[in-house]
Motif scaffolding. Structure first.
Motif, PDB file in Angstrom:
ATOM      1  N   UNK A  82      -2.863  -5.742 -61.902  1.00 33.59           N
ATOM      2  CA  UNK A  82      -2.426  -7.118 -61.668  1.00 33.59           C
ATOM      3  C   UNK A  82      -1.891  -7.699 -62.962  1.00 33.59           C
ATOM      4  N   UNK A  83      -1.090  -8.740 -62.835  1.00 36.19           N
ATOM      5  CA  UNK A  83      -0.528  -9.402 -64.000  1.00 36.19           C
ATOM      6  C   UNK A  83      -1.000 -10.859 -64.034  1.00 36.19           C
ATOM      7  N   UNK A  84      -0.475 -11.609 -64.979  1.00 38.26           N
ATOM      8  CA  UNK A  84      -0.898 -13.001 -65.196  1.00 38.26           C
ATOM      9  C   UNK A  84       0.229 -13.981 -64.882  1.00 38.26           C
ATOM     10  N   UNK A  85      -0.173 -15.168 -64.468  1.00 34.80           N
ATOM     11  CA  UNK A  85       0.740 -16.302 -64.356  1.00 34.80           C
ATOM     12  C   UNK A  85       0.037 -17.506 -64.967  1.00 34.80           C
ATOM     13  N   UNK A  86       0.716 -18.212 -65.847  1.00 30.43           N
ATOM     14  CA  UNK A  86       0.099 -19.371 -66.492  1.00 30.43           C
ATOM     15  C   UNK A  86      -0.223 -20.461 -65.474  1.00 30.43           C
ATOM     16  N   UNK A  87      -1.337 -21.149 -65.698  1.00 29.72           N
ATOM     17  CA  UNK A  87      -1.680 -22.264 -64.824  1.00 29.72           C
ATOM     18  C   UNK A  87      -0.647 -23.387 -64.944  1.00 29.72           C
ATOM     19  N   UNK A  88      -0.083 -23.566 -66.134  1.00 27.09           N
ATOM     20  CA  UNK A  88       0.978 -24.554 -66.407  1.00 27.09           C
ATOM     21  C   UNK A  88       0.511 -25.989 -66.170  1.00 27.09           C
ATOM     22  N   UNK A  89       1.494 -26.903 -66.248  1.00 22.41           N
ATOM     23  CA  UNK A  89       1.164 -28.329 -66.210  1.00 22.41           C
ATOM     24  C   UNK A  89       1.034 -28.912 -64.813  1.00 22.41           C
ATOM     25  N   UNK A  90       1.638 -28.283 -63.809  1.00 20.60           N
ATOM     26  CA  UNK A  90       1.595 -28.819 -62.442  1.00 20.60           C
ATOM     27  C   UNK A  90       1.486 -27.685 -61.433  1.00 20.60           C
ATOM     28  N   UNK A  91       0.998 -27.980 -60.225  1.00 27.97           N
ATOM     29  CA  UNK A  91       0.972 -26.945 -59.181  1.00 27.97           C
ATOM     30  C   UNK A  91       2.346 -26.371 -58.877  1.00 27.97           C
ATOM     31  N   UNK A  92       3.370 -27.191 -58.941  1.00 29.62           N
ATOM     32  CA  UNK A  92       4.724 -26.730 -58.637  1.00 29.62           C
ATOM     33  C   UNK A  92       5.204 -25.710 -59.676  1.00 29.62           C
ATOM     34  N   UNK A  93       4.919 -25.975 -60.942  1.00 27.68           N
ATOM     35  CA  UNK A  93       5.297 -25.023 -61.988  1.00 27.68           C
ATOM     36  C   UNK A  93       4.492 -23.726 -61.861  1.00 27.68           C
ATOM     37  N   UNK A  94       3.233 -23.850 -61.474  1.00 32.13           N
ATOM     38  CA  UNK A  94       2.423 -22.659 -61.264  1.00 32.13           C
ATOM     39  C   UNK A  94       2.989 -21.817 -60.120  1.00 32.13           C
ATOM     40  N   UNK A  95       3.396 -22.458 -59.048  1.00 27.41           N
ATOM     41  CA  UNK A  95       3.995 -21.738 -57.928  1.00 27.41           C
ATOM     42  C   UNK A  95       5.252 -20.991 -58.375  1.00 27.41           C
ATOM     43  N   UNK A  96       6.026 -21.595 -59.256  1.00 29.64           N
ATOM     44  CA  UNK A  96       7.220 -20.927 -59.774  1.00 29.64           C
ATOM     45  C   UNK A  96       6.843 -19.703 -60.606  1.00 29.64           C
ATOM     46  N   UNK A  97       5.755 -19.811 -61.385  1.00 27.17           N
ATOM     47  CA  UNK A  97       5.265 -18.662 -62.153  1.00 27.17           C
ATOM     48  C   UNK A  97       4.861 -17.522 -61.213  1.00 27.17           C
ATOM     49  N   UNK A  98       4.153 -17.862 -60.148  1.00 27.52           N
ATOM     50  CA  UNK A  98       3.732 -16.859 -59.169  1.00 27.52           C
ATOM     51  C   UNK A  98       4.947 -16.212 -58.528  1.00 27.52           C
ATOM     52  N   UNK A  99       5.943 -17.010 -58.167  1.00 27.91           N
ATOM     53  CA  UNK A  99       7.156 -16.466 -57.548  1.00 27.91           C
ATOM     54  C   UNK A  99       7.860 -15.492 -58.488  1.00 27.91           C
ATOM     55  N   UNK A 100       7.868 -15.808 -59.778  1.00 31.04           N
ATOM     56  CA  UNK A 100       8.487 -14.911 -60.754  1.00 31.04           C
ATOM     57  C   UNK A 100       7.783 -13.560 -60.794  1.00 31.04           C
TER      58      UNK A 100
END
Length: 391
Positions: free
Chosen positions: A119-137
């Motif tokens: 598995x890899x990592x995605x930053x929690x980031x500043x907002x749920x929307x930005x986190x969702x974008x990290x997951x999509x990437x």
């Protein structure tokens, strides 16, 4: 064959310092390894020097004997000791496999599986929307399993400092009062992730021991609708009985183990049991020798192995060589972020390759990768990476 020298090099690795080790012999066969402490690099380097003195003149094929001597003769234990042992133990496994022209997994009993899921990592980031974008990437890069850190506690963080302010201060202790809204915020992040990822992608949460028992239970209740693969280290690592209580109250599997020092440190957590998923780190616990003992002990208690491994190419190779041989292996961590992956090709020849969220087990001799010392020395130790400052 006798050991004639132990060499090491320290190089910056994006946001921490990595230590590379080479054991040399009178027959020209060498073994190599990689460890990292992130906050006590110079301490670990001194320990490697001291333990390396013991190895000079010894037979490198006596891996079990050397582990016992380095561990017991040091008298005091803990992860600062076992990280130093890990560096030499992994290099000895690499050396022995290369002397025979076989992969390390052959010495460990051979392949149980042909590929190792990671598995890899995605930053929690500043907002749920930005986190969702990290997951999509990460999904676009072929991963089907993704972990993040506690939303609200971490946004953009390195081993040295929080690069963006967090809602919960970095040095907030596990027993201080938390605001009621934090549980709803965590849920918003994972709802956003599920909306992007769908129901079948494996999502995981790492808490870094930031909560007490009561708040860990509240967190587990808040996350129950999102079907996480595991919640990692919700409480501090010193007390297995704390995790026992959390595990009893959580429908989500609880994982821990990255800070275990040797199989002795793991035993109280596995015997109670405190965890459903064990996360030893080959670099921290005492090398391949100790990690294999932990995995075998975990199997007798019906506990899966999900290796902790947020480090570089040789660390990953050692972890995945062992993972390939274990019947109770589940998944391994892999820090394949853009910030880190550039160092894999820079510092090693033939680094492990992950595709579609898996490492295909190879038959390359030893661990597989070889150090590129000429490049490593161009990127020396950076003291600012060793200051600490985050939990």
């Amino acid at each position: 064959m006798r050991i004639t020298g132990v060499k090491k090099w320290v190089a910056e690795f994006g946001y921490y310092n990595a230590i590379y080790v080479r054991i040399e012999t009178d027959e020209g066969v060498v073994g190599e390894s990689e460890v990292a402490m992130r906050r006590r690099t110079r301490t670990v380097c001194s320990l490697i020097d001291e333990l390396g003195e013991y190895l000079i003149g010894k037979d490198p094929t006596r891996i079990e004997q050397h582990f016992e001597r380095m561990y017991r003769d040091s008298f005091l234990g803990g992860t600062l000791l076992t990280i130093g042992i890990s560096a030499l133990d992994v290099a000895l496994w690499d050396l022995n496999a290369r002397a025979l022209g076989v992969p390390v997994h052959r010495l460990l009993g051979g392949k149980f599986r042909d590929s190792v899921p990671v598995y890899t990592h995605a930053r929690a980031t500043e907002t749920p929307e930005l986190f969702a974008a990290e997951v999509a990437d990460r999904l676009a890069k072929g991963f089907t399993a993704i972990k993040t850190t506690l939303p609200g506690f971490y946004t953009k963080v390195s081993s040295v400092h929080h690069e963006a302010p967090a809602a919960i201060p970095a040095r907030h202790t596990e027993t201080e009062l938390l605001p009621n809204w934090i549980w709803g915020l965590v849920g918003e992040y994972f709802q956003a992730a599920r909306d992007v990822a769908g129901p079948d992608v494996q999502l995981m949460l790492d808490c870094h021991g930031r909560l007490n028992v009561a708040n860990s239970i509240r967190l587990a209740e808040a996350l129950e609708p999102f079907n996480l693969t595991f919640i990692e280290e919700p409480t501090p690592p010193e007390r297995p009985d704390w995790l026992v209580e959390v595990s009893r109250r959580s429908t989500t599997p609880i994982a821990a183990g990255e800070r275990w020092a040797s199989h002795y440190g793991a035993a109280p957590f596995l015997e109670q049991p405190a965890v459903a998923i064990a996360q030893p780190d080959v670099l921290f616990c005492g090398g391949i020798t100790a990690a294999r003992r932990i995995a075998n002990l975990a199997e007798t208690h019906g506990v899966s192995i999900a290796f902790h491994n947020p480090f570089g190419p040789l660390a990953s190779a050692a972890t995945w060589q062992l993972a390939a041989t274990l019947p109770n292996f589940m998944i391994s961590e892999a820090m394949l972020t853009p910030q880190q992956i550039k160092y894999w090709d820079m510092y090693t020849e033939n680094p492990p390759v992950v595709s579609g969220g898996e490492w295909l087990v190879t038959d390359d001799p030893g661990l597989g990768p070889r150090l590129r010392v000429d490049e490593i020395v161009k990127h020396p130790f950076r003291v600012e990476y060793d200051q600490g400052g985050t939990r």
